[in-house]
Design a protein around this motif. Structure first.
Motif, PDB file in Angstrom:
ATOM      1  N   SER A 271     -22.098  -1.593  39.478  1.00 19.22           N
ATOM      2  CA  SER A 271     -22.699  -0.495  38.709  1.00 19.22           C
ATOM      3  C   SER A 271     -22.131   0.876  39.035  1.00 19.22           C
ATOM      4  N   ASN A 272     -21.163   0.954  39.954  1.00 20.20           N
ATOM      5  CA  ASN A 272     -20.717   2.271  40.414  1.00 20.20           C
ATOM      6  C   ASN A 272     -19.993   3.073  39.341  1.00 20.20           C
ATOM      7  N   SER A 273     -19.491   2.409  38.286  1.00 23.19           N
ATOM      8  CA  SER A 273     -18.776   3.120  37.225  1.00 23.19           C
ATOM      9  C   SER A 273     -19.708   3.606  36.121  1.00 23.19           C
ATOM     10  N   LEU A 274     -20.985   3.268  36.196  1.00 23.73           N
ATOM     11  CA  LEU A 274     -21.928   3.661  35.150  1.00 23.73           C
ATOM     12  C   LEU A 274     -22.347   5.115  35.330  1.00 23.73           C
ATOM     13  N   SER A 275     -22.653   5.768  34.237  1.00 28.87           N
ATOM     14  CA  SER A 275     -23.106   7.158  34.300  1.00 28.87           C
ATOM     15  C   SER A 275     -24.026   7.440  33.122  1.00 28.87           C
ATOM     16  N   GLY A 276     -24.685   8.596  33.165  1.00 28.56           N
ATOM     17  CA  GLY A 276     -25.530   9.015  32.050  1.00 28.56           C
ATOM     18  C   GLY A 276     -26.625   8.018  31.742  1.00 28.56           C
ATOM     19  N   ARG A 277     -26.735   7.669  30.465  1.00 28.84           N
ATOM     20  CA  ARG A 277     -27.779   6.732  30.026  1.00 28.84           C
ATOM     21  C   ARG A 277     -27.588   5.341  30.633  1.00 28.84           C
ATOM     22  N   GLN A 278     -26.342   4.954  30.839  1.00 27.86           N
ATOM     23  CA  GLN A 278     -26.088   3.648  31.452  1.00 27.86           C
ATOM     24  C   GLN A 278     -26.618   3.603  32.884  1.00 27.86           C
ATOM     25  N   ALA A 279     -26.445   4.687  33.614  1.00 26.14           N
ATOM     26  CA  ALA A 279     -26.956   4.747  34.984  1.00 26.14           C
ATOM     27  C   ALA A 279     -28.478   4.685  34.995  1.00 26.14           C
ATOM     28  N   ALA A 280     -29.125   5.415  34.079  1.00 28.88           N
ATOM     29  CA  ALA A 280     -30.587   5.385  33.985  1.00 28.88           C
ATOM     30  C   ALA A 280     -31.063   3.968  33.645  1.00 28.88           C
ATOM     31  N   ALA A 281     -30.329   3.298  32.755  1.00 27.42           N
ATOM     32  CA  ALA A 281     -30.682   1.921  32.385  1.00 27.42           C
ATOM     33  C   ALA A 281     -30.495   0.975  33.572  1.00 27.42           C
ATOM     34  N   ALA A 282     -29.480   1.258  34.407  1.00 19.95           N
ATOM     35  CA  ALA A 282     -29.232   0.419  35.585  1.00 19.95           C
ATOM     36  C   ALA A 282     -30.394   0.512  36.577  1.00 19.95           C
ATOM     37  N   ILE A 283     -30.965   1.707  36.719  1.00 20.19           N
ATOM     38  CA  ILE A 283     -32.121   1.877  37.606  1.00 20.19           C
ATOM     39  C   ILE A 283     -33.298   1.060  37.095  1.00 20.19           C
ATOM     40  N   ILE A 284     -33.553   1.146  35.792  1.00 20.93           N
ATOM     41  CA  ILE A 284     -34.656   0.380  35.186  1.00 20.93           C
ATOM     42  C   ILE A 284     -34.420  -1.116  35.351  1.00 20.93           C
ATOM     43  N   ALA A 285     -33.207  -1.562  35.014  1.00 14.25           N
ATOM     44  CA  ALA A 285     -32.882  -2.991  35.109  1.00 14.25           C
ATOM     45  C   ALA A 285     -32.984  -3.465  36.551  1.00 14.25           C
ATOM     46  N   GLY A 286     -32.567  -2.613  37.508  1.00 16.69           N
ATOM     47  CA  GLY A 286     -32.634  -2.994  38.913  1.00 16.69           C
ATOM     48  C   GLY A 286     -34.060  -3.194  39.391  1.00 16.69           C
ATOM     49  N   CYS A 287     -34.949  -2.285  39.013  1.00 18.00           N
ATOM     50  CA  CYS A 287     -36.358  -2.418  39.401  1.00 18.00           C
ATOM     51  C   CYS A 287     -36.976  -3.679  38.798  1.00 18.00           C
ATOM     52  N   ILE A 288     -36.661  -3.953  37.533  1.00 18.81           N
ATOM     53  CA  ILE A 288     -37.198  -5.146  36.871  1.00 18.81           C
ATOM     54  C   ILE A 288     -36.672  -6.409  37.531  1.00 18.81           C
ATOM     55  N   LEU A 289     -35.359  -6.443  37.821  1.00 16.90           N
ATOM     56  CA  LEU A 289     -34.760  -7.623  38.441  1.00 16.90           C
ATOM     57  C   LEU A 289     -35.351  -7.901  39.817  1.00 16.90           C
ATOM     58  N   GLU A 290     -35.469  -6.857  40.636  1.00 12.69           N
ATOM     59  CA  GLU A 290     -36.007  -7.053  41.981  1.00 12.69           C
ATOM     60  C   GLU A 290     -37.434  -7.585  41.927  1.00 12.69           C
ATOM     61  N   THR A 291     -38.254  -7.001  41.065  1.00 14.34           N
ATOM     62  CA  THR A 291     -39.653  -7.412  40.966  1.00 14.34           C
ATOM     63  C   THR A 291     -39.778  -8.835  40.438  1.00 14.34           C
ATOM     64  N   ALA A 292     -39.029  -9.149  39.389  1.00  9.58           N
ATOM     65  CA  ALA A 292     -39.079 -10.493  38.803  1.00  9.58           C
ATOM     66  C   ALA A 292     -38.578 -11.542  39.796  1.00  9.58           C
ATOM     67  N   ALA A 293     -37.499 -11.212  40.530  1.00  6.48           N
ATOM     68  CA  ALA A 293     -36.950 -12.157  41.504  1.00  6.48           C
ATOM     69  C   ALA A 293     -37.936 -12.398  42.645  1.00  6.48           C
TER      70      ALA A 293
END
Length: 474
Positions: free
Chosen positions: A328-350
């Motif tokens: 995810s290090n190359s993501l920025s802007g809206r993609q970076a914000a989406a990565a934070i959301i996706a990361g929280c969802i993935l961790e919780t679901a896992a």
């Protein structure tokens, strides 16, 4: 301010730019400081039984970690509360020498009390080194590389969870626990003397250098109480200590809101402020992730997995963190914000998925039986790594210029707090669910069910918070 004046060509640079000839020295110095802190945490945990067998002090066993963590938090705070006019390079030199002195005390300690002094000194120095990595980012790298640098430091923590126990095991197997400390002394000295040539001498741009003594005392007391709670067996004592710790942290936050002398950057004590939600997201993600400390026990007790294999399996959490950080290090802007959301969802679901995957008494003998739990463990770490660097970069980006050091130091502090509270809370849950009484298979099944049910709840908070984090370009 930066070691690279022309930042335009770096807007699409990869993480490997951090290792370019102009940046390599500073990257090695800052990454080395984080590595010392991260790896040393796991090495000592592995060689601790050998230390006790040699010099005694079993009753003080838990304090080896407790003092290291508490002193580490104080060390990270020192980066922001250092004397006026003291530059970050001078702090780095002092931190490396302090770490080396603590390592030397541990290496020659004749008794456990002396070794504990060494661990406190060592933890203080390593806490400063870890906090300095984030504090130096804005001076070493141009802004397009801040996220890459944060990714690197996150990856180091992931690698350390594998490398630390492995190195510790090598020293413990040969009964050479003193050597595990002594080899760090010349390394720390080299780092201290190299800093003068490899790190820039940047000006101290802080305006308010007063020390928020009351907040520091409250926070350290909270860390000590919650760390002790994570090491004792008595369930009711755990609950009391955690409750006291929560009260102390809450009191510290209330004082922060009203005080003119702050420990945290402006707005960090007010949930309505974006920077507060960023810190709270980091805290909750670390708290949830710490539930992995009981995975080896459940694998061994409920599924017949050998200690060696269970140790490597739980390392998948760290592997997931590391891979996601680079992904995810190359993501920025809206993609970076989406990565934070996706990361929280993935961790919780896992984490929640470990309820059906681990809380059974089915022996794991075939790969297909391992697979669901293996994937869940990997995704726990992957979720954290996916958004971590973006959270750090946003904090550094929105903090006031004169409070950058406070903001950077608070990142390490929040990470440590999340881990300490997570370990203590997990201990309360599993002991209350029957891990030791009735124990065995029945206790393990109940503990696994309750642990991953309740530890997923803070993950829901992280998910809600993640949706409030706006893209950096907004």
């Amino acid at each position: 301010m930066s070691s690279i004046e022309n930042t335009a060509p770096l807007k699409s640079a990869s993480i490997f730019t951090l290792f370019s000839p102009r940046l390599l020295p500073a990257t090695l110095m800052l990454g080395g400081g984080v590595t010392l802190y991260a790896v040393e945490s796991y090495i000592t945990a592995t060689i601790a039984p050998s230390i006790v067998r040699d010099i005694g002090g079993l009753e003080l066993f838990s304090w080896m970690t407790t003092l290291f963590v508490a002193a580490g938090v104080l060390g990270s705070i020192t980066v922001a509360t250092r004397p006026k006019g003291m530059g970050l390079r001078a702090v780095y030199i002092a931190a490396a020498l302090t770490f080396g002195a603590g390592s030397l005390i541990c290496a020659i300690a004749p008794t456990m009390p002396v070794l504990l002094i060494g661990r406190a000194v060592q933890g203080y120095g390593s806490g400063m080194l870890s906090g300095l990595a984030y504090a130096f980012i804005r001076f070493i790298y141009p802004e397009p590389l801040w996220r890459r640098a944060s990714t690197l430091y996150a990856a180091i923590w992931g690698v350390a969870t594998v490398l630390g126990p492995t190195l510790g095991g090598l020293f413990a197997a040969g009964g050479a626990w003193r050597e595990a400390f002594i080899i760090l002394v010349p390394l720390a000295v080299i780092m201290a003397f190299s800093a003068r040539w490899l790190l820039p001498d940047v000006a101290d741009d802080r305006i308010d250098t007063r020390t928020p003594l009351i907040q520091i005392i409250l926070l350290l007391a909270a860390v000590l109480f919650v760390s002790i709670a994570g090491t004792i067996e008595h369930g009711s004592y755990k609950v009391v200590l955690i409750a006291v710790s929560i009260v102390l942290v809450a009191t510290m936050v209330l004082i922060e809101r009203k005080s003119e002398v702050r420990l945290l950057p402006y707005g960090a004590a007010m949930l309505s402020n974006p920077i507060a939600r960023l810190y709270l997201t980091i805290f909750t993600m670390m708290l949830v992730l710490t539930s992995d400390i009981y995975i080896p026990y459940f694998l061994q007790t409920l599924h017949g997995v050998t200690p060696l294999v269970s140790g490597y399996l739980v390392a998948l959490v760290a592997l997931g963190w590391t891979i996601a950080a680079f992904f995810s290090n190359s993501l920025s802007g809206r993609q970076a914000a989406a990565a934070i959301i996706a990361g929280c969802i993935l961790e919780t679901a896992a984490t929640a998925s470990l309820i059906p995957f681990l809380s059974t008494a089915t022996p794991f003998s075939e790969l297909a039986e391992f697979a669901p739990a293996v994937i869940a463990m990997f995704l726990m770490g992957f979720g954290v790594g996916l958004g971590w660097a973006h959270l750090v970069t946003r904090i550094i980006g929105i903090a006031r210029r004169t409070e950058q050091d406070k903001a950077s130091a608070a990142i390490s502090m929040t990470q440590s707090l999340g881990g300490a509270f997570g370990a203590a809370l997990a201990g309360v849950i599993v002991n209350g669910a029957g891990l030791t009484n009735p124990g065995g298979i029945a206790g393990g099944l109940s503990a696994a069910n309750w642990l991953y049910t309740l530890m997923a709840v803070p993950g829901l908070i992280a998910i809600v918070l993640s949706f409030t984090i706006r893209p950096a370009s907004a």
